[in-house]
Design an enzyme around this catalytic site. Sequence first.
Site, PDB file in Angstrom:
ATOM      1  N   SER A 145       0.847  -1.199   0.000  1.00 44.59           N
ATOM      2  CA  SER A 145       0.000   0.000   0.000  1.00 44.59           C
ATOM      3  C   SER A 145       0.878   1.243   0.000  1.00 44.59           C
ATOM      4  CB  SER A 145      -0.887  -0.006   1.252  1.00 44.59           C
ATOM      5  OG  SER A 145      -1.580   1.206   1.410  1.00 44.59           O
ATOM      6  N   TYR A 158      -3.404  -0.222  10.206  1.00 44.81           N
ATOM      7  CA  TYR A 158      -3.320  -0.639   8.801  1.00 44.81           C
ATOM      8  C   TYR A 158      -1.952  -0.289   8.229  1.00 44.81           C
ATOM      9  CZ  TYR A 158      -4.548  -0.918   3.818  1.00 44.81           C
ATOM     10  OH  TYR A 158      -4.581  -1.215   2.483  1.00 44.81           O
TER      11      TYR A 158
END
Length: 254
Positions: A145, A158
Amino acid sequence: MSQLFSLDNKRILVTGAAQGIGFIMARGLAEHGAEIIINGTSAVRAENAVIQLREEGYRAYSAVFDVSDAPAVEKAIQMIEGDIGPIDVLFNNAGIQRRHPFTEFPLEEWNQIIATNQTGVFVVSQTVAKRMIERRAGKIINICSMQSELGRDTITPYAAAKGAVKMLTRGMCTELARYNIQVNGIAPGYFDTPMTKALVENTEFSDWLCKRTPAARWGDPEELVGAAVFLASNASNFVNGHLLFVDGGMLAAV
């Protein structure tokens, strides 16, 4: 030259692929010749995804298991390799998101994020890599990500998990490259998906994003397919331990 990017005779397991970006990538890989195994935790959603791919003329199967459940993963991989065939490429795509301010983040939700987004990558990769080592061939692609490199409000767990997956990718490369196994990551920027629906519809955030991103727009999930095909194909046979950012230039710009 076309054989460089051909996925003919490649069997690819994509975790978390019953919907969303995972399904889009699975379909894109199938379009380039791959046989796809769709993983999810819902048997209904996974089977529906398989039916859709088969109706479009592709070869597809389902494998229902929780990526963080090591015994279930071992059982599923044994089934896939025994009944369907050896896994040539593993796509670790399964992931979840939760949002809270850091000081109010529930421990239970931290544990859920780490279990799926980080531990799940380790568990499935370790299980599949043992078989790849025996064959002296394989590719493992981890969905990382922008948050493997950047932080943002309300998603600290996250970002912590995705940062860990970046280093897991590099560590796996270091140990597995000698067995002709390539381990790389794809790091998407901001894409218009069901998971980001609230942000897409937030005018203030979308305006900020378009100004912050050199491409001046959200990404289309279909734009991840090219990176997936490249890292799954022979074109990437000497690419290892690399994170391929697909972000419209966001990480490059101040």
